[in-house]
Design an enzyme around this catalytic site. Structure first.
Site, PDB file in Angstrom:
ATOM      1  N   HIS A 135       0.711  -1.238  -0.048  1.00 27.35           N
ATOM      2  CA  HIS A 135      -0.007   0.245   0.135  1.00 27.35           C
ATOM      3  C   HIS A 135       0.892   1.293  -0.050  1.00 27.35           C
ATOM      4  CE1 HIS A 135       0.972  -0.334   4.278  1.00 27.35           C
ATOM      5  NE2 HIS A 135       0.691   0.920   4.286  1.00 27.35           N
TER       6      HIS A 135
HETATM    7  N1  UDP Z   1      -2.341  -5.625   9.408  1.00 31.15           N
HETATM    8  C1  UDP Z   1      -3.579  -6.307   9.825  1.00 31.15           C
HETATM    9  N2  UDP Z   1      -4.277  -6.544   8.704  1.00 31.15           N
HETATM   10  C2  UDP Z   1      -4.001  -6.504   7.418  1.00 31.15           C
HETATM   11  C3  UDP Z   1      -2.670  -5.924   7.202  1.00 31.15           C
HETATM   12  C4  UDP Z   1      -1.944  -5.469   8.130  1.00 31.15           C
HETATM   13  O1  UDP Z   1      -3.847  -6.388  10.736  1.00 31.15           O
HETATM   14  O2  UDP Z   1      -4.869  -6.911   6.617  1.00 31.15           O
HETATM   15  C5  UDP Z   1      -1.221  -5.236  10.710  1.00 31.15           C
HETATM   16  C6  UDP Z   1      -0.110  -5.639  10.755  1.00 31.15           C
HETATM   17  O3  UDP Z   1      -0.032  -7.048  11.147  1.00 31.15           O
HETATM   18  C7  UDP Z   1       0.658  -4.610  11.307  1.00 31.15           C
HETATM   19  C8  UDP Z   1       0.112  -3.215  10.981  1.00 31.15           C
HETATM   20  O4  UDP Z   1      -1.295  -3.687  10.585  1.00 31.15           O
HETATM   21  O5  UDP Z   1       0.661  -4.621  12.824  1.00 31.15           O
HETATM   22  C9  UDP Z   1       0.952  -2.713   9.725  1.00 31.15           C
HETATM   23  O6  UDP Z   1       0.250  -1.752   9.360  1.00 31.15           O
HETATM   24  P1  UDP Z   1       0.561  -1.051   7.770  1.00 31.15           P
HETATM   25  O7  UDP Z   1       1.055  -1.920   6.960  1.00 31.15           O
HETATM   26  O8  UDP Z   1      -0.724  -0.591   7.303  1.00 31.15           O
HETATM   27  O9  UDP Z   1       1.514   0.069   8.238  1.00 31.15           O
HETATM   28  P2  UDP Z   1       2.938   0.298   8.449  1.00 31.15           P
HETATM   29  O10 UDP Z   1       3.563  -0.498   9.213  1.00 31.15           O
HETATM   30  O11 UDP Z   1       3.543   0.043   6.794  1.00 31.15           O
HETATM   31  O12 UDP Z   1       3.213   1.981   8.624  1.00 31.15           O
END
Ligand code: UDP
Length: 361
Positions: free
Chosen positions: A203
């Site tokens: 994303h």
């Molecule tokens: N996550 C979730 N469901 C999903 C995808 C991700 O619960 O369908 C959780 C994942 O386990 C992690 C967090 O969301 O704890 C990561 O979020 P994201 O990828 O949106 O953000 P980033 O870490 O890239 O900032």
């Protein structure tokens, strides 16, 4: 001491779940939700599953473009901060909500605590990287997940105090993994066998906003060598739709598309996967914690230790490199504890306590 915490995005709900309850045992906390992630699959489900205290204030700022979002959050957050007579504002990570909270704190003259400070990918094209740098330079207390982050802050000569506390998301992931394996029905529901499928998330703006790069992502998905499950982030779904690529992805027989999943189902799928492909920061880290090999769809990462130890390979959107990484046999031998082992939330509260004392002397 009264701490005002501003959250607004999926990963921040996970991080706050490690801290808010412990913080409230010692201090007052006002939990404010910006509304940046408002969809229940990205927000409400995390409050429920992680037993996060309900937000005391909802700013209700929905999906508007970047600078509008920052401005609107600041406009709504400032009077709340003034009324709360806050001693500190606490923000997590690197999103628009993080930046808006930090700028508002600076405007009001309230000390800022930044959790997950010092992370750097050294890719200044990433909006998150620019947010991190600004927020760290505004913070009075920078709380770091890793020794590398602490070194990054020292190299930038930030003015605030910095401390290594471990990673708060790791606290939650480690506690929830056994619960997720026991409670989730996701594998049978999706017809998947443990160890035989890939888990995909994507994303980042750098991968999905540019139509040419999004098409490369789709080509990579078309080439995957095993069944895969892809919980599609709303931003990615919109870009696939507007780019006319959603039908191509939906047509892939071995790729199961799902809406964004709740934490319990997602962690269960992650910890049973053969490998994970992702451009998420949090998911790279969680793959390491679950000892699942990770292929990162970016050219750089902040979680450099996972790459150095061989658990994570950076491939960008290079299909051949992704396939080569997925074809590797076996796992690296070493799997040291990297992120604090589950007690970072407690260390955050203790660091605030030490700093609060120092601040009022
Ligand atoms: N996550 C979730 N469901 C999903 C995808 C991700 O619960 O369908 C959780 C994942 O386990 C992690 C967090 O969301 O704890 C990561 O979020 P994201 O990828 O949106 O953000 P980033 O870490 O890239 O900032």
């Amino acid at each position: 001491m009264q701490v005002v915490t501003l959250v607004g995005n999926r990963p921040q709900f996970v991080k706050a779940a490690a801290v808010s309850k412990l913080l409230r045992e010692r201090y007052g906390e006002l939990l404010v939700h910006s509304g940046q992630h408002y969809d229940s699959s990205l927000s409400a489900v995390f409050f429920e599953q992680l037993d996060l205290p309900a937000a005391d204030v909802e700013l209700g700022i929905g999906p508007v473009s970047g600078s509008d979002q920052i401005g609107l959050i600041m406009h709504a957050f400032e009077p709340i901060l003034r009324d709360a007579e806050a001693d500190a504002v606490m923000v997590y990570g690197d999103t628009n909500t993080t930046l808006a909270g930090a700028l508002t704190a600076a405007k009001v003259g309230c000390p800022l605590v930044h959790v997950e400070a010092g992370m750097r990918s050294f890719d200044s094209d990433m909006p998150e990287e620019r947010n991190r740098v600004i927020v760290d330079h505004l913070a009075s207390l920078c709380l770091c997940s890793t020794a590398t982050a602490l070194e990054n802050l020292a190299a930038e000569e930030i003015r605030g105090r910095s401390e290594l506390v471990g990673d708060v998301m790791a606290d939650v992931s480690l506690a929830m993994m056994p619960v997720a394996r026991e409670r989730s029905n996701a594998l049978p529901a999706l017809g998947l066998e443990p160890g035989e499928y890939l888990l995909v998330t994507a994303h980042r703006a750098g991968n999905v906003d540019d139509p040419a790069r999004l098409e490369r992502l789709v080509e990579l998905l078309e080439a995957l060598p095993a069944p895969a499950v892809f919980p599609v982030h709303p931003r990615t779904r919109v870009r696939l739709e507007t780019g006319g690529l959603l039908d191509r992805v939906t047509a892939l027989e071995r790729l199961k598309l799902t809406p964004p999943l709740g934490y319990i189902d997602f962690l269960c799928l992650l910890s049973n996967a053969r490998a994970v492909l992702t451009d998420s920061g949090g998911v790279q880290k969680e793959a390491y914690l679950a000892a699942i090999p990770c292929v990162t769809l970016r050219e750089a990462t902040e979680w450099v230790e996972t790459v150095e130890l061989g658990w994570n390979v950076l491939v960008g959107l290079d299909r051949a490199a992704a396939l080569e990484a997925l074809a590797r046999n076996g796992s690296p031998r070493e799997h040291p504890e990297l992120y604090g082992g589950g007690s970072a939330g407690q260390s955050v509260v203790e660091a605030i306590e030490r700093w609060g004392g120092a601040n009022t002397q």
